[in-house]
Every structure is written in structure tokens, then in C-alpha cells.
Write a protein that holds these residues in place. Structure first.
Motif, short mmCIF file in Angstrom:
data_model
loop_
_atom_site.label_atom_id
_atom_site.label_comp_id
_atom_site.label_asym_id
_atom_site.label_seq_id
_atom_site.Cartn_x
_atom_site.Cartn_y
_atom_site.Cartn_z
N SER A 1 30.53 45.03 25.43
CA SER A 1 30.49 44.71 26.86
C SER A 1 31.40 43.53 27.14
O SER A 1 31.50 42.61 26.33
CB SER A 1 29.05 44.36 27.27
OG SER A 1 28.19 45.46 27.12
N PRO A 2 32.06 43.54 28.28
CA PRO A 2 32.93 42.41 28.62
C PRO A 2 32.11 41.18 28.93
O PRO A 2 31.07 41.25 29.60
CB PRO A 2 33.68 42.91 29.86
CG PRO A 2 32.75 43.92 30.48
CD PRO A 2 32.05 44.58 29.33
N GLY A 3 32.55 40.04 28.42
CA GLY A 3 31.81 38.81 28.67
C GLY A 3 32.75 37.63 28.80
O GLY A 3 33.88 37.65 28.30
N SER A 4 32.27 36.59 29.45
CA SER A 4 33.07 35.38 29.61
C SER A 4 32.14 34.19 29.75
O SER A 4 30.99 34.31 30.15
CB SER A 4 33.97 35.48 30.85
OG SER A 4 33.19 35.65 32.02
N CYS A 5 32.68 33.04 29.37
CA CYS A 5 31.94 31.79 29.53
C CYS A 5 32.24 31.24 30.92
O CYS A 5 33.40 31.13 31.32
CB CYS A 5 32.35 30.79 28.45
SG CYS A 5 31.55 29.18 28.56
N ASN B 1 35.69 25.01 23.88
CA ASN B 1 35.37 24.63 22.50
C ASN B 1 35.39 25.86 21.60
O ASN B 1 34.96 26.95 22.01
CB ASN B 1 34.02 23.94 22.42
CG ASN B 1 34.08 22.50 22.87
OD1 ASN B 1 35.17 21.93 23.01
ND2 ASN B 1 32.93 21.88 23.09
N GLY B 2 35.84 25.67 20.38
CA GLY B 2 35.98 26.80 19.46
C GLY B 2 34.70 27.56 19.23
O GLY B 2 34.69 28.79 19.18
N GLY B 3 33.59 26.84 19.08
CA GLY B 3 32.31 27.50 18.83
C GLY B 3 31.87 28.36 19.99
O GLY B 3 31.35 29.47 19.80
N THR B 4 32.09 27.88 21.20
CA THR B 4 31.72 28.65 22.40
C THR B 4 32.60 29.88 22.55
O THR B 4 32.11 30.97 22.89
CB THR B 4 31.83 27.76 23.65
OG1 THR B 4 31.04 26.59 23.47
CG2 THR B 4 31.34 28.51 24.88
N ILE B 5 33.89 29.72 22.31
CA ILE B 5 34.81 30.86 22.37
C ILE B 5 34.40 31.93 21.35
O ILE B 5 34.33 33.12 21.67
CB ILE B 5 36.26 30.41 22.11
CG1 ILE B 5 36.75 29.50 23.25
CG2 ILE B 5 37.19 31.61 21.95
CD1 ILE B 5 38.10 28.87 22.98
N SER B 6 34.11 31.49 20.12
CA SER B 6 33.75 32.43 19.06
C SER B 6 32.45 33.15 19.37
O SER B 6 32.33 34.36 19.13
CB SER B 6 33.61 31.67 17.73
OG SER B 6 34.84 31.11 17.34
#
Length: 324
Positions: free
Chosen positions: A58-62, A42-47
Motif C-alpha cells: 500500500s502507498p504510504g508517506s510520513c 530521519n533515516g529510521g522514519t524513512i526506513s
């Protein structure tokens, strides 16, 4: 001449002490765990994930579980936590430790990672945004929020919404075998029905070490290993009810008043999961921000979230510095 030589030798030895340790910055990655009816794509989560990464450097990912939106609702939390655990163990970039930011129901998956996941990398800092840690006593707008659920569940929730005897119907729906696969059934906690909750609820009683005969010291040990625990409550929250559950506050057993602050709950005073221990060590931050559920201002993100994702310098020996 000899004195000058001795002074030079002393200076060299002194300098070698200062250069013996070289500060380096270790990049600690983070994962984001989204809430119910959401998904990583979802766009909001990506943003939001990108924003946190940009602000913290810092590197991060969902971390996605199953197909995301549907499974966040229809998959039991025990299974969600198990899948998250397996994924984390396979992510080499997390092997030296990582941080967690979790939203809403995703916090219960996050805590499952911390408490239940064996042979996993350590969680260093954990930032909870609107997490129902002590449970929820009501389901707001249930006929809308669970529109993706089976037809029978929709009918049940609709009946709850219009029936005065909400407590009994909630138990009928969510503590039954027919609906225990619905994720929220794992953290519905009615103060006047504590015996049924402790007997039938599949997830939260275990997570919070609430069953007196089943308390697990390993869960407490793992939870107290956190470097920092940030509990963010939204002042206008009408999704997590009561909103103080985001701080582990809740009602006393058998009553809906008064609403107890976390420090007056049995979970805290008897230190079932180590919250009191963490708090005494100055590692718990109880944060209250304006806004509705998960509606966090940019400045509040910068102030209360980003500092716990930023890299920290570590010091390593420099072998060459010993050669004088």
C-alpha cells in the motif's frame, strides 16, 4: 429442441449473475505520524515507512508538521493537529479514506485528526504504537529528552529531576502560561492533581472528553467510525509512564494505585469517546509486545501492523454483463 433452448437460456442468466460483480482491489493509502524529537527525514522514519509500504503493498508517506524535530517538541498539540488536518484535506490521494500508523506522541496528533478534523476524509484503520492515550504521570530523563527546550525549561525540568516534590513542580512548569507551548504539557496528567489538570491542560482533556460539561458527541461519533483500532503497548516501555496508558489504562482519580486496566476506567465504562462501543463491536485490538518504547520486532510488525494496511477487494457492477 425447445427444452434445450430453455436450458441454455437459464445457464446464460445464471452465469450473468456470477460475472455481474467484478472484484477489484482498492489501494488504501496510509500516513505515518512520528513521535517527539523525530522527523520524517530521519533515516529510521524513512526506513519504517518504506518497510510498511513494502510489506503491505500500500502507498504510504510520513506526514510532517512544521520543521519536524523542533516543532514536535515546541509546538502545542492543538496547533500540530490543526496543521495535520489541513494537510490531510489537501492530499487528493487520501480523499476516499486512509489508514494511520502513529508512534508515541504522534498518536495524540492522529487522534486529533480523527476527532477534531472537519470536512476531512475518513480514517479507516488506526494503528497506535506506544501512544500515551490516557496521559503520562512522569517524565523520564527529562533533562535529556527536552534538551532542545528553552533554558528556563531545562532549569525547571532539572529541578524536577532532583526534587522530591515532583508533582507540584510539574504542574508549575507545564500548566503555566510560560510553558503551555511545550507539546508534552498537553498530556501530562497527575492522578493526585486532577482538578488542576482538567482546569488547565489544553489538549488531552478535550481529546478524551474528560470535562463533564464539555463532552462532545461528535468526537465520540468520529472515533467510533473506525473500522479497526490497534493499540500496541511495549512491555519494557519506560517512556510512556504508565505503559498501560497505551491501552487507555490509568490510575483512578486522586490516587496512584491501583493501576486500572482500560475496561475499569471511567473513560471506558462511561464511554466518553466510544472506546467501549468499539470494543464491544470487536474492533479494538489490545496488543502487548516485548521490547522498549517503539522497539518492535519485525515479526510483530508483520503480525500486528501490516494486516491493517493491506488492500481489500471491493466489488463493482459490470454494466456490460447485463447485455445478453
Amino acid at each position: 429442441m425447445m427444452k434445450s433452448f430453455q436450458r441454455c437460456a437459464l445457464l446464460v442468466r445464471t452465469l450473468s449473475v456470477f460475472v455481474f460483480f467484478i472484484p477489484v482491489t482498492i489501494s488504501v493509502p496510509f500516513i505515518l505520524l512520528h513521535g517527539i524529537r523525530d522527523q520524517c527525514s530521519n533515516g529510521g522514519t524513512i526506513s519504517f515507512t518504506q518497510l510498511l509500504s513494502n510489506l503491505s503493498s500500500s502507498p504510504g508517506s510520513c506526514l510532517e508538521i512544521g520543521n519536524g524535530e523542533q516543532d514536535s517538541l515546541s509546538m502545542p498539540l492543538t496547533q500540530q493537529a490543526s496543521i495535520a488536518c489541513e494537510k490531510v484535506r489537501q492530499m487528493k490521494e487520501l480523499s476516499q479514506g486512509y489508514n494511520i500508523v502513529a508512534q508515541s506522541q504522534g498518536n495524540l496528533v492522529a487522534r486529533g485528526l480523527i476527532e477534531f478534523c472537519d470536512n476531512a476524509p475518513p480514517v479507516l484503520n488506526y494503528v497506535s504504537l506506544g501512544g500515551p492515550h490516557a496521559g503520562i504521570a512522569n517524565i523520564p530523563k527529562c533533562t535529556v529528552s527536552f534538551s532542545l527546550s528553552p533554558f528556563s525549561l531545562s532549569l525547571c525540568l532539572n529541578h524536577i529531576h532532583h526534587n522530591k516534590n515532583k508533582n507540584g513542580l510539574l504542574l508549575l512548569c507545564f500548566y503555566s502560561l510560560q510553558f503551555d507551548h511545550i507539546a508534552p504539557s498537553g498530556y501530562i496528567k497527575l492522578p493526585n492533581e486532577m482538578s488542576k489538570y482538567l482546569e488547565h491542560s489544553k489538549y488531552l482533556p478535550k481529546l478524551n472528553n474528560e470535562r463533564p460539561t464539555e463532552r462532545n458527541s461528535i468526537y465520540k461519533e468520529r472515533f467510533t467510525s473506525l473500522h479497526n483500532l490497534v493499540l500496541v503497548m511495549f512491555q519494557g516501555d519506560k517512556v510512556v509512564m504508565p505503559k498501560e496508558s497505551c491501552w487507555f489504562g490509568y490510575y483512578p482519580d486522586g490516587a496512584t494505585t491501583p493501576l486500572l486496566p482500560p475496561q475499569q476506567t471511567k473513560l471506558y465504562t462511561e464511554d466518553w469517546i466510544g472506546l467501549k462501543t468499539l470494543d464491544a463491536a470487536g474492533k479494538v485490538k489490545f496488543v502487548s509486545v516485548p521490547g522498549e518504547h517503539l522497539q518492535m520486532a519485525h515479526d510483530d510488525v508483520v503480525k500486528h501492523v501490516v494486516p491493517y494496511l493491506q488492500n481489500h477487494p471491493s466489488f463493482f457492477l459490470n454494466a456490460d454483463s447485463t447485455k445478453i
